[in-house]
Scaffold this motif. Structure first.
Motif, PDB file in Angstrom:
ATOM      1  N   THR A 105      -5.754  -0.595   4.511  1.00 38.90           N
ATOM      2  CA  THR A 105      -6.699   0.071   5.423  1.00 38.90           C
ATOM      3  C   THR A 105      -7.546  -0.850   6.159  1.00 38.90           C
ATOM      4  OG1 THR A 105      -8.136   0.637   3.555  1.00 38.90           O
ATOM      5  CG2 THR A 105      -6.554   2.247   4.365  1.00 38.90           C
ATOM      6  N   LYS A 106      -8.181  -0.828   7.181  1.00 37.23           N
ATOM      7  CA  LYS A 106      -8.977  -1.948   7.737  1.00 37.23           C
ATOM      8  C   LYS A 106     -10.333  -1.745   7.866  1.00 37.23           C
ATOM      9  CE  LYS A 106      -7.399  -4.802   7.634  1.00 37.23           C
ATOM     10  NZ  LYS A 106      -6.250  -4.801   6.360  1.00 37.23           N
ATOM     11  N   GLN A 107     -10.803  -0.337   8.078  1.00 36.39           N
ATOM     12  CA  GLN A 107     -12.260  -0.178   8.391  1.00 36.39           C
ATOM     13  C   GLN A 107     -13.177  -0.340   7.098  1.00 36.39           C
ATOM     14  OE1 GLN A 107     -13.014   3.475  10.968  1.00 36.39           O
ATOM     15  NE2 GLN A 107     -11.196   4.054  10.173  1.00 36.39           N
ATOM     16  N   SER A 108     -12.624  -0.036   6.074  1.00 38.34           N
ATOM     17  CA  SER A 108     -13.316  -0.230   4.774  1.00 38.34           C
ATOM     18  C   SER A 108     -13.097  -1.744   4.458  1.00 38.34           C
ATOM     19  CB  SER A 108     -12.653   0.596   3.659  1.00 38.34           C
ATOM     20  OG  SER A 108     -11.397   0.006   3.569  1.00 38.34           O
ATOM     21  N   HIS A 185      -5.883   1.893  13.939  1.00 40.70           N
ATOM     22  CA  HIS A 185      -4.877   1.486  12.695  1.00 40.70           C
ATOM     23  C   HIS A 185      -4.892   2.525  11.552  1.00 40.70           C
ATOM     24  CE1 HIS A 185      -4.189  -0.610   9.048  1.00 40.70           C
ATOM     25  NE2 HIS A 185      -3.087  -1.183   9.534  1.00 40.70           N
ATOM     26  N   ASP A 186      -6.130   2.787  11.024  1.00 40.33           N
ATOM     27  CA  ASP A 186      -6.068   3.610   9.923  1.00 40.33           C
ATOM     28  C   ASP A 186      -5.575   5.101  10.268  1.00 40.33           C
ATOM     29  OD1 ASP A 186      -7.347   1.335   8.683  1.00 40.33           O
ATOM     30  OD2 ASP A 186      -9.328   2.421   8.632  1.00 40.33           O
ATOM     31  N   PHE A 188      -3.097   5.838  12.224  1.00 37.01           N
ATOM     32  CA  PHE A 188      -1.425   5.460  12.473  1.00 37.01           C
ATOM     33  C   PHE A 188      -1.142   5.410  11.025  1.00 37.01           C
ATOM     34  CE2 PHE A 188      -1.744   3.843  17.146  1.00 37.01           C
ATOM     35  CZ  PHE A 188      -1.971   5.138  17.489  1.00 37.01           C
ATOM     36  N   LEU A 189      -1.545   4.485  10.176  1.00 37.18           N
ATOM     37  CA  LEU A 189      -1.121   4.375   8.894  1.00 37.18           C
ATOM     38  C   LEU A 189      -1.220   5.567   7.795  1.00 37.18           C
ATOM     39  CD1 LEU A 189       0.301   1.520   7.985  1.00 37.18           C
ATOM     40  CD2 LEU A 189      -0.829   1.517  10.189  1.00 37.18           C
ATOM     41  N   ALA A 190      -2.349   6.292   8.428  1.00 36.39           N
ATOM     42  CA  ALA A 190      -2.264   7.514   7.335  1.00 36.39           C
ATOM     43  C   ALA A 190      -1.219   8.250   7.493  1.00 36.39           C
ATOM     44  CB  ALA A 190      -3.506   8.112   7.722  1.00 36.39           C
ATOM     45  N   SER A 191      -0.657   8.300   8.690  1.00 31.57           N
ATOM     46  CA  SER A 191       0.505   9.304   9.124  1.00 31.57           C
ATOM     47  C   SER A 191       1.798   8.778   8.616  1.00 31.57           C
ATOM     48  CB  SER A 191       0.446   9.723  10.559  1.00 31.57           C
ATOM     49  OG  SER A 191       0.499   8.415  11.283  1.00 31.57           O
ATOM     50  N   VAL A 192       1.873   7.374   8.860  1.00 30.94           N
ATOM     51  CA  VAL A 192       3.446   6.990   8.607  1.00 30.94           C
ATOM     52  C   VAL A 192       3.686   6.044   7.426  1.00 30.94           C
ATOM     53  CG1 VAL A 192       3.812   6.901  11.294  1.00 30.94           C
ATOM     54  CG2 VAL A 192       2.877   4.767  10.126  1.00 30.94           C
ATOM     55  N   SER A 193       2.495   5.849   6.732  1.00 31.30           N
ATOM     56  CA  SER A 193       2.662   5.026   5.427  1.00 31.30           C
ATOM     57  C   SER A 193       1.980   5.696   4.407  1.00 31.30           C
ATOM     58  CB  SER A 193       1.979   3.566   5.741  1.00 31.30           C
ATOM     59  OG  SER A 193       2.126   3.039   4.394  1.00 31.30           O
ATOM     60  N   ASP A 248     -10.528   9.843   4.682  1.00 34.01           N
ATOM     61  CA  ASP A 248     -10.747  10.633   5.903  1.00 34.01           C
ATOM     62  C   ASP A 248      -9.660  10.867   7.011  1.00 34.01           C
ATOM     63  OD1 ASP A 248     -13.304  11.159   5.061  1.00 34.01           O
ATOM     64  OD2 ASP A 248     -14.246   9.671   6.418  1.00 34.01           O
ATOM     65  N   ALA A 249      -8.946   9.761   7.196  1.00 28.76           N
ATOM     66  CA  ALA A 249      -8.075   9.815   8.089  1.00 28.76           C
ATOM     67  C   ALA A 249      -6.768  10.503   7.300  1.00 28.76           C
ATOM     68  CB  ALA A 249      -7.324   8.473   8.473  1.00 28.76           C
ATOM     69  N   LEU A 250      -6.731  10.246   5.915  1.00 33.35           N
ATOM     70  CA  LEU A 250      -5.582  10.897   5.217  1.00 33.35           C
ATOM     71  C   LEU A 250      -5.749  12.307   5.032  1.00 33.35           C
ATOM     72  CD1 LEU A 250      -2.808  10.372   3.981  1.00 33.35           C
ATOM     73  CD2 LEU A 250      -4.199   9.359   1.574  1.00 33.35           C
ATOM     74  N   LEU A 251      -7.019  12.681   4.833  1.00 37.72           N
ATOM     75  CA  LEU A 251      -7.091  14.138   4.698  1.00 37.72           C
ATOM     76  C   LEU A 251      -6.661  15.026   5.985  1.00 37.72           C
ATOM     77  CD1 LEU A 251     -10.655  14.317   3.009  1.00 37.72           C
ATOM     78  CD2 LEU A 251      -8.513  15.194   2.018  1.00 37.72           C
ATOM     79  N   GLY A 252      -7.042  14.168   7.113  1.00 40.50           N
ATOM     80  CA  GLY A 252      -6.402  14.955   8.169  1.00 40.50           C
ATOM     81  C   GLY A 252      -4.947  14.842   8.482  1.00 40.50           C
ATOM     82  N   GLN A 253      -4.280  14.182   8.178  1.00 43.80           N
ATOM     83  CA  GLN A 253      -2.947  13.896   7.797  1.00 43.80           C
ATOM     84  C   GLN A 253      -2.302  14.819   6.972  1.00 43.80           C
ATOM     85  OE1 GLN A 253      -1.316  12.561  10.299  1.00 43.80           O
ATOM     86  NE2 GLN A 253      -2.552  11.483  11.366  1.00 43.80           N
ATOM     87  N   LEU A 254      -3.000  14.946   5.918  1.00 43.61           N
ATOM     88  CA  LEU A 254      -2.524  15.953   4.892  1.00 43.61           C
ATOM     89  C   LEU A 254      -2.666  17.495   5.385  1.00 43.61           C
ATOM     90  CD1 LEU A 254      -4.049  14.363   1.596  1.00 43.61           C
ATOM     91  CD2 LEU A 254      -1.554  14.935   1.965  1.00 43.61           C
ATOM     92  N   ASP A 255      -3.820  17.819   5.957  1.00 45.11           N
ATOM     93  CA  ASP A 255      -3.932  18.990   6.732  1.00 45.11           C
ATOM     94  C   ASP A 255      -2.707  19.284   7.867  1.00 45.11           C
ATOM     95  OD1 ASP A 255      -6.141  19.374   5.356  1.00 45.11           O
ATOM     96  OD2 ASP A 255      -7.441  18.842   6.961  1.00 45.11           O
TER      97      ASP A 255
END
Length: 298
Positions: A105-108, A185-186, A188-193, A248-255
């Motif tokens: 992850t890049k933003q953090s 980046h974050d 995209f990677l939340a969804s595919v990785s 945050d990005a991962l929660l969206g992808q989980l939804d």
């Protein structure tokens, strides 16, 4: 490279000498573009192994001491360790030194660099999209990054010189380098990785909890289950840190994933064969198109 030529990187310090960091060192040594490599870590046995098999030329437990004369510093540590590593090197990092990383992850990562590093413009965040489920120095190999994508996420005040050097570093490992925005980046990677890893962990746990006195459900698992859950053998600590750092990005992808599962559940309840076929076919076509364009996903 002749003895009179100066290498691209005179002194490389790798903080975290495992599969990722170790493979970078081996790839750069194979390419002949690094002079001296110092490894930093907590596990003495792992560091001694890294030196014995030629990943590092020297090692230490002390981050601050290691970076005193570094030209480039690479972080290949769990996401939760970034702040403490940046803080530990802040007082001794040379003014010319460039810092990069290999985190998922890049933003953090950029936020931590801006908070702790004295010259955050010389930190260039990177993510090589490569790896295996194995870990430790013994798992490293020089070819890990060949033809793999490496995403670099510079920011507005990134040093042009530092960016050019980091791009060269990753290109020398064999990576195909692209630049993009850290937030993009974050996502995209939340969804595919990141999401696939959570799904694999969840599936294994769902099956694990079905165990009864009479039968072990894993006894009935075959190739499909093995293929889908391979990444559940990855480091739990590492993926805990990745999940939290990209929450945050991962929660969206989980939804989004839950919505797809709910749709399939509704189709099953309604005995809707047409809907199931439509969804399965759409997924198959999308995956076949991806494979046709990108081969094995590179």
């Amino acid at each position: 490279m002749s003895s009179a030529e100066k290498p691209l990187i005179g002194h490389l310090v790798i903080v975290g000498v495992g599969l990722i960091g170790g493979s970078v060192s081996l790839a750069l040594k194979k390419a002949g573009v690094v002079g001296h490599v110092t490894g930093v870590g907590r596990n003495r046995d792992n560091l001694e192994l890294a030196q014995r098999i030629g990943i590092v030329d020297a090692w230490t437990h002390d981050v601050g001491e290691a970076v005193r004369d570094a030209d480039v510093v690479l972080l290949a540590v769990p996401m939760s360790a970034y702040a403490s590593v940046f803080a530990a090197m802040a007082k001794t990092l040379p003014e010319h030194a460039v810092v990069t990383d290999a985190g998922s992850t890049k933003q953090s990562t950029i936020i931590a660099a801006n908070k702790f590093l004295p010259g955050p413009e010389r930190f260039i965040a990177a993510h090589p999209i490569a790896g295996t489920e194995k870990s430790g120095a013994g798992a490293a190999f020089a070819e890990l990054y060949e033809k793999r994508l490496c995403v670099i996420t510079p920011v507005g005040d990134s040093s042009a010189t530092a960016l050019a050097l980091v791009m060269q570093l990753w290109e020398k490992t064999g990576s195909r380098v692209v630049t993009m925005d850290a937030a993009e980046h974050d996502d995209f990677l939340a969804s595919v990785s990141h999401l696939p890893h959570l799904a694999a962990f969840a599936l294994v746990n769902a099956v694990r909890r079905q165990k009864s006195e009479g039968h072990d459900p894993f006894c009935f698992a075959a190739g499909g289950f093995r293929d889908f859950t391979r990444i559940a053998s990855s480091s739990p600590e590492m993926w805990r840190d990745i999940a939290l750092s990209n929450r945050d990005a991962l929660l969206g992808q989980l939804d989004a994933f839950q919505q797809e599962l709910n749709g399939m559940r509704e189709a099953l309840l309604a005995d809707d064969a047409d809907r199931l076929l439509k969804e399965f076919s759409a997924a198959r076509e999308a995956r076949e198109a991806w494979l046709a364009k990108h081969g094995d996903g590179l």
